[in-house]
Enzyme design. Structure first.
Site, mmCIF file in Angstrom:
data_model
loop_
_atom_site.group_PDB
_atom_site.id
_atom_site.type_symbol
_atom_site.label_atom_id
_atom_site.label_comp_id
_atom_site.label_asym_id
_atom_site.label_seq_id
_atom_site.Cartn_x
_atom_site.Cartn_y
_atom_site.Cartn_z
ATOM 1 N N ALA A 1 -3.740 -0.355 5.657
ATOM 2 C CA ALA A 1 -2.456 -0.571 4.995
ATOM 3 C C ALA A 1 -2.096 0.658 4.175
ATOM 4 C CB ALA A 1 -2.534 -1.807 4.099
ATOM 5 N N CYS A 2 -0.847 1.084 4.274
ATOM 6 C CA CYS A 2 -0.377 2.245 3.508
ATOM 7 C C CYS A 2 -0.423 1.946 2.014
ATOM 8 C CB CYS A 2 1.054 2.576 3.913
ATOM 9 S SG CYS A 2 1.857 3.720 2.777
#
Lengths: 97, 123, 119
Positions: C77-78
């Protein structure tokens, strides 16, 4: 280059926009709500027919079945996820939303 | 000579700037990727051209404005900014309405550029 | 072939996550290596273990977790997108991690394909 389209052409301009950038021979794969485009005898059928002069057209079978679409425009090839991966093997991808 | 380790990566901005976050987060992605010395290009298609409209002021809607960030792209060596001619014209806009210098291109030419890419990301 | 996946929408609201998962499964079945699924925009909410759908529905976070553990697919996940949306290390399902956009760039560079799913 493989183009995927996931929007119903009745709802957004995604499909028509994508078509402007297609190069001859580029396959087009309709997925998710995009598959409504290839239901036979709808407002977009002439567009799908003329698209096929230069571009192979595919639709994701599981998405067609999920939406109760049994009559598909002539020449459109229904493929499963395995076939989707097969197209990705052969082409770089351009996923339109 | 073309470096084989450099990938052609195209970002396609297709949403208007403030109604959704796609353009803003797209721009964040572009700024990070710019540091990796790949062959980057940014294309504005459809409502994406609105992101470049001059004179935006978001102060009264309570969201962060970012149109000026596009002016910084040049400093990050992101110089290939292309605008789809039809998208611009059908919105009643011209190059003079845009906040940065871009190359306005027809769809056919953008389509050919797309075909040359290793990676295309739509925002 | 090495394939990276970019997923830009959250679970349930859009079909993107389901299509991405089905695609990943099919790619692995065909003998490809799915290197990573990078989560961006609302896509970062795919991996919160706080998700608790009704019993008769798929648990999307658990499904990504299983894919990661079974097939070594990194689920990433960014960090900037995660921070905005309240996703932190504390809520991640097993097999997922938070990372920067530089990692996505590496994924785009090192794989033969980057396939995006979104809305």
């Amino acid at each position: 280059m493989l183009h995927t389209i996931n929007k119903s052409p009745f709802e957004t301009l995604t499909m028509e926009t994508c078509f402007r950038f297609l190069q001859p021979g580029d396959p087009v794969l309709f997925i998710e709500d995009g598959v409504y485009a290839v239901q036979a005898a709808n407002r977009f059928s002439p567009m799908i027919e003329s698209l096929q002069k230069n571009n192979p057209v595919f639709a994701l079978q599981p998405d067609l079945i999920a939406r109760g679409i049994t009559a598909v425009a002539e020449g459109v090839d229904a493929i499963d996820y395995d076939g989707f991966v097969g197209l990705v093997e052969e082409h770089q991808v351009n996923n339109w939303f | 000579m073309e470096n084989e380790n450099v990938k052609k990566i195209m970002h396609v901005l297709r949403h208007a700037p403030h109604g959704t976050i796609y353009t803003y987060e797209g721009l964040e992605m572009i700024l990070i990727m710019a540091a990796y010395e790949q062959d980057l290009s940014v294309v504005f298609i459809g409502d994406g051209v609105y992101a470049l409209k001059k004179g935006q002021d978001t102060s009264a809607i309570g969201v962060k404005g970012f149109s000026r960030t596009f002016m910084a792209l040049d400093g990050y060596d992101v110089e290939k900014l292309y605008v789809d001619q039809i998208s611009l014209e059908e919105r009643g806009l011209s190059e003079d309405d845009l906040i940065v210098a871009v190359e306005v291109m027809n769809s056919e030419k953008i389509g050919r550029l797309m075909k040359e890419q290793d990676v295309i990301i739509h925002h | 072939m090495n394939i990276g996946i970019l997923l830009k929408e959250g679970p349930y609201n859009h079909q993107a996550s389901d299509t991405a998962f089905k695609f990943a499964e099919a790619a692995i079945k065909r003998g490809h290596r799915v290197d990573a699924v990078f989560l961006y925009n609302d896509g970062v909410t795919n991996v919160t273990k706080l998700m608790d759908p009704p019993q008769d529905d798929r648990n999307i976070a658990a499904r990504w977790s299983e894919l990661s553990q079974k097939h070594g697919v990194e689920i990433l996940a960014c960090i900037a997108a995660s921070k905005r949306r309240g996703i932190s290390d504390d809520v991640l399902v097993e097999g997922s991690a938070i990372t920067g956009l530089g990692t996505l760039t590496d994924i785009a560079i090192r794989n033969d394909r980057l396939v995006t799913f979104g809305d």
